[in-house]
Design an enzyme around this catalytic site. Sequence first.
Site, PDB file in Angstrom:
ATOM      1  CE  LYS A 167     -42.430 -33.441-136.242  1.00 20.39           C
ATOM      2  NZ  LYS A 167     -41.976 -33.707-134.867  1.00 20.39           N
ATOM      3  CE1 TYR A 213     -40.723 -32.151-139.289  1.00 18.62           C
ATOM      4  CE2 TYR A 213     -42.487 -30.747-140.120  1.00 18.62           C
ATOM      5  CZ  TYR A 213     -41.595 -31.092-139.111  1.00 18.62           C
ATOM      6  OH  TYR A 213     -41.607 -30.380-137.928  1.00 18.62           O
TER       7      TYR A 213
HETATM    8  N1  LIG Z   1     -38.131 -25.273-135.370  1.00 17.05           N
HETATM    9  C1  LIG Z   1     -39.354 -25.183-135.881  1.00 17.05           C
HETATM   10  O1  LIG Z   1     -39.707 -24.178-136.510  1.00 17.05           O
HETATM   11  C2  LIG Z   1     -40.351 -26.293-135.662  1.00 17.05           C
HETATM   12  C3  LIG Z   1     -41.651 -26.117-136.177  1.00 17.05           C
HETATM   13  C4  LIG Z   1     -42.597 -27.110-135.988  1.00 17.05           C
HETATM   14  C5  LIG Z   1     -42.244 -28.254-135.285  1.00 17.05           C
HETATM   15  N2  LIG Z   1     -40.973 -28.410-134.796  1.00 17.05           N
HETATM   16  C6  LIG Z   1     -40.667 -29.641-134.078  1.00 17.05           C
HETATM   17  O2  LIG Z   1     -40.058 -29.349-132.841  1.00 17.05           O
HETATM   18  C7  LIG Z   1     -39.126 -30.405-132.491  1.00 17.05           C
HETATM   19  C8  LIG Z   1     -37.794 -29.802-132.148  1.00 17.05           C
HETATM   20  O3  LIG Z   1     -37.330 -29.101-133.298  1.00 17.05           O
HETATM   21  P1  LIG Z   1     -36.076 -28.107-133.257  1.00 17.05           P
HETATM   22  O4  LIG Z   1     -36.456 -26.954-134.111  1.00 17.05           O
HETATM   23  O5  LIG Z   1     -35.626 -27.886-131.864  1.00 17.05           O
HETATM   24  O6  LIG Z   1     -35.003 -28.996-134.072  1.00 17.05           O
HETATM   25  P2  LIG Z   1     -33.406 -28.991-133.960  1.00 17.05           P
HETATM   26  O7  LIG Z   1     -32.903 -27.691-133.507  1.00 17.05           O
HETATM   27  O8  LIG Z   1     -32.945 -29.519-135.281  1.00 17.05           O
HETATM   28  O9  LIG Z   1     -33.125 -30.083-132.819  1.00 17.05           O
HETATM   29  C9  LIG Z   1     -33.540 -31.391-133.007  1.00 17.05           C
HETATM   30  C10 LIG Z   1     -33.082 -32.253-131.859  1.00 17.05           C
HETATM   31  O10 LIG Z   1     -33.410 -33.622-132.188  1.00 17.05           O
HETATM   32  C11 LIG Z   1     -32.219 -34.385-132.154  1.00 17.05           C
HETATM   33  N3  LIG Z   1     -32.230 -35.479-133.123  1.00 17.05           N
HETATM   34  C12 LIG Z   1     -32.470 -35.410-134.461  1.00 17.05           C
HETATM   35  N4  LIG Z   1     -32.306 -36.622-135.024  1.00 17.05           N
HETATM   36  C13 LIG Z   1     -31.988 -37.474-134.017  1.00 17.05           C
HETATM   37  C14 LIG Z   1     -31.676 -38.859-133.969  1.00 17.05           C
HETATM   38  N5  LIG Z   1     -31.654 -39.631-135.068  1.00 17.05           N
HETATM   39  N6  LIG Z   1     -31.397 -39.410-132.773  1.00 17.05           N
HETATM   40  C15 LIG Z   1     -31.381 -38.652-131.661  1.00 17.05           C
HETATM   41  N7  LIG Z   1     -31.634 -37.334-131.644  1.00 17.05           N
HETATM   42  C16 LIG Z   1     -31.927 -36.755-132.813  1.00 17.05           C
HETATM   43  C17 LIG Z   1     -31.115 -33.391-132.482  1.00 17.05           C
HETATM   44  O11 LIG Z   1     -29.863 -33.916-132.121  1.00 17.05           O
HETATM   45  P3  LIG Z   1     -28.495 -33.265-132.739  1.00 17.05           P
HETATM   46  O12 LIG Z   1     -28.311 -31.989-131.975  1.00 17.05           O
HETATM   47  O13 LIG Z   1     -27.462 -34.293-132.469  1.00 17.05           O
HETATM   48  O14 LIG Z   1     -28.761 -33.044-134.194  1.00 17.05           O
HETATM   49  C18 LIG Z   1     -31.577 -32.199-131.650  1.00 17.05           C
HETATM   50  O15 LIG Z   1     -31.265 -32.393-130.296  1.00 17.05           O
HETATM   51  C19 LIG Z   1     -39.085 -31.337-133.690  1.00 17.05           C
HETATM   52  O16 LIG Z   1     -39.884 -32.474-133.436  1.00 17.05           O
HETATM   53  C20 LIG Z   1     -39.671 -30.517-134.819  1.00 17.05           C
HETATM   54  O17 LIG Z   1     -40.276 -31.320-135.817  1.00 17.05           O
HETATM   55  C21 LIG Z   1     -40.019 -27.463-134.971  1.00 17.05           C
END
Ligand SMILES: NC(=O)c1ccc[n+]([C@@H]2O[C@H](COP(=O)([O-])OP(=O)(O)OC[C@H]3O[C@@H](n4cnc5c(N)ncnc54)[C@H](OP(=O)(O)O)[C@@H]3O)[C@@H](O)[C@H]2O)c1
Length: 255
Positions: free
Chosen positions: A156, A152
Site C-alpha cells: 500500500k 500488505y
Molecule cells: N476493508 C477495509 O477495512 C480496508 C481498509 C483499508 C484499505 N482497504 C482497501 O480497499 C480496497 C477494497 O477492499 P475491500 O475491503 O472492498 O476488499 P474485499 O471486500 O475483500 O474486496 C476485494 C475485491 O478485490 C477483488 N480481488 C481480490 N483479489 C483479486 C484478484 N487476484 N484478481 C481480481 N480481483 C481480485 C475481489 O474479488 P473476489 O470478490 O472475487 O474475491 C473483490 O472484488 C483494497 O485495495 C483494500 O486494500 C480496505
Amino acid sequence: MPRIFITGSTDGLGRAAAGALIGEGHDVVLHARSRERAAALRDLAPDAAGVVTGDLSSAAETRDLADQVNEIGRMDAVIHNAGVYLEPSRGMTADGHATTLAVNTLAPYLLTALIDRPDRLIYLSSGLHHAGAGSLRDIDWTSRSWNAARAYSESKLYVTALALTLARAWPDVLSNAVDPGWVPTKMGGPGATGDLRMGHLTQTWLAVGNDAAATVSGGYWYHRQRQAPAPQARDPAFQDQLTDRLAALTGIALF
Ligand SMILES: NC(=O)c1ccc[n+]([C@@H]2O[C@H](COP(=O)([O-])OP(=O)(O)OC[C@H]3O[C@@H](n4cnc5c(N)ncnc54)[C@H](OP(=O)(O)O)[C@@H]3O)[C@@H](O)[C@H]2O)c1
C-alpha cells in the site's frame, strides 16, 4: 457522462462504489477475477457499460484485462480498488511473484501503463501504508521471511507512491490515493468500526466530482479530507527507485 472502470467490483468497496456511480447514472465498467465471479455482478451488469474479467495475480490476465478495457473505449476515470490483505504465505504467482505484491502493486502498475490514459486515477491505499516504510531491496519477498502484515503495508505504500509519482509525471491527469478507513467488507471483517458508505464515497467523489476540492492531484485522502502520506510516498528519489523496480519486475516501463 463520465465512464469509470473499477477493479474488484464484485464485492466490498469496489462493488459499493460501482453501485453508487451506476445509481447516479454514470457509465461504469465492472471487473471480476473470472467468469464465475462475474456472476456476482448479475444485478449491476444490466446497467453497467461493460464487464471485464481477469485475475490480477497473473500478469498475462492483467494485460488481457487492459485490452478488454481499451476495447470498450477510453475511461474518464479508473479506480484501482481490488486488493488482498493478509496472505498466509508469500505464494508464488504464475510469474513467480508474491501474491500480495502482484495484486496490490504490480497489477495497478500494469493497468496504469496499459490502459489508455484516463483523466483521473484513484488508488486504494490504507492507513497501514505508514507501516510499510523501509528499503526497496526485497520488495518481492524473495529473501526475507514472510510477514503478511508487513507485505500488505509495503504494497500500500508502493501504490500510494505510485499515485503521487503519476501526479508529478502526468500533469494532465488527476492522480490520488485514498485510505477508506477500516470498514466491514470481506477484507475488513465484521468487527470493522468504519462506515461502509464513507469508505467508498471519497473514491467516487474523486472519480466524478467537479468541485474544486475533488479536481486536484497528488493527494492522499481519508473521508474527503487530505492527509499526510508516509514521507517516502512523496519522496521523488523513492518514487523513481520504486518505478524502476516495478518496471523491472513487470517488464513494462511506465515512462
Ligand atoms: N476493508 C477495509 O477495512 C480496508 C481498509 C483499508 C484499505 N482497504 C482497501 O480497499 C480496497 C477494497 O477492499 P475491500 O475491503 O472492498 O476488499 P474485499 O471486500 O475483500 O474486496 C476485494 C475485491 O478485490 C477483488 N480481488 C481480490 N483479489 C483479486 C484478484 N487476484 N484478481 C481480481 N480481483 C481480485 C475481489 O474479488 P473476489 O470478490 O472475487 O474475491 C473483490 O472484488 C483494497 O485495495 C483494500 O486494500 C480496505
